[in-house]
Write an enzyme that holds these catalytic residues in place. Structure first.
Site, short mmCIF file in Angstrom:
data_model
loop_
_atom_site.label_atom_id
_atom_site.label_comp_id
_atom_site.label_asym_id
_atom_site.label_seq_id
_atom_site.Cartn_x
_atom_site.Cartn_y
_atom_site.Cartn_z
N SER A 149 53.70 -49.83 14.09
CA SER A 149 52.82 -49.45 13.10
C SER A 149 52.32 -50.05 12.32
O SER A 149 52.47 -51.11 13.00
CB SER A 149 54.53 -49.26 12.44
OG SER A 149 54.43 -49.28 10.77
N TYR A 204 62.42 -54.69 9.73
CA TYR A 204 61.52 -53.65 10.15
C TYR A 204 60.33 -53.91 10.96
O TYR A 204 59.78 -54.04 11.70
CB TYR A 204 61.22 -52.06 9.88
CG TYR A 204 60.30 -51.33 10.28
CD1 TYR A 204 60.85 -50.81 11.64
CD2 TYR A 204 59.35 -50.54 9.74
CE1 TYR A 204 59.98 -48.79 11.51
CE2 TYR A 204 58.33 -49.62 10.08
CZ TYR A 204 58.87 -48.76 11.47
OH TYR A 204 58.11 -47.68 11.61
#
Length: 255
Positions: free
Chosen positions: A140, A153
């Protein structure tokens, strides 16, 4: 490019929805026999039937990548595979570090990092034995920058990025590529909804006013393109964002 016989099997983790499911469809269309893994057996079985009905080859295998015993049992069925797409993962919560839930942090680390480690370790011999293997790590842009409320995250995705980068260094000279694809804002049916515990209002705000966030198909096309490059071409890192997103914290919204 049509994949060679020895490298025609592609394993996709987290294939029950979103990017994983879209990648399975597209790799199957490119001639790969796709092996769909996820915890939700009913979903991957339905997807396997869909792919087969469309003329592709697909097998479903219920698997939790954080369960190392189950992963090793799964991997023992393969002498060779050509592609592993590490897609299983996800985000939980958006609290600041001061009040973040350690259980959510632990779960994100287990799924995004340890899950990727488990399945990659278990299948690396089969990828090497193919003579033309590819490991894809779907990280990501959170693995390359920070943002408020994303600490857990972001930490997990940074670790996943480093896993891919280190593996590439350690196995150079073997017939296995390591590709990292790092998407930015992708609107799927579950990512934000899962992150906010099913709160549809909070999930909708993530994409509010954004003209055309990425779709699962957009990212799947990127993965498929990278995987189908000639064997000597390694796409080390490919960052893909929608035009409306300049960075993790800079998004144009028309509200």
């Amino acid at each position: 490019m049509t994949p060679a016989a020895a490298s025609r099997i592609a394993v996709i983790t987290g294939a029950s929805s979103g990017i994983g499911a879209a990648t399975a469809r597209q790799l199957a269309a490119e001639g790969y026999r796709v092996v769909l893994t996820a915890r939700r057996k009913d979903r991957i079985e339905a997807l396997a039937e869909e792919i087969t009905a469309a003329g592709g080859q697909a097998t479903a295998y219920a698997l939790d990548v954080t369960d190392r015993t189950a992963v090793d049992e799964f991997a023992s069925a393969f002498k060779t595979i050509g592609v592993l797409v590490n897609n299983a993962g996800g985000a939980l919560g958006a609290d600041p570090i001061a009040t973040g839930d350690p259980a959510q942090w632990r779960q994100m680390y287990e799924t995004n990092v340890i899950g990727t480690l488990n399945i990659t370790q278990a299948l690396l011999p089969a990828l090497t034995a193919s003579g033309d293997g590819t490991v894809v790590v779907l990280s990501s842009t959170a693995g390359h920058g920070t943002y408020e409320g994303g600490g857990g995250y972001v930490a997990a995705k940074h670790a996943e990025h480093v896993l891919a980068e280190t593996l590439r260094l350690e196995i150079v000279g073997t017939p296995v590529r390591v590709i990292e694809v790092a998407p930015g804002m992708v609107k799927t049916e579950e990512f934000a909804l899962t992150r906010f515990g099913g709160d549809t209002e909070k999930a909708a705000k993530v994409y509010a006013g954004v003209d055309q966030p990425l779709t699962a198909d957009d990212v799947a096309e990127t993965i498929t393109w990278a995987v189908t490059r000639p064997s000597h071409v390694n796409i080390d890192l490919l960052v893909v964002r929608p035009r409306a997103q300049a960075s993790n914290t800079k998004v144009h919204r028309e509200l």
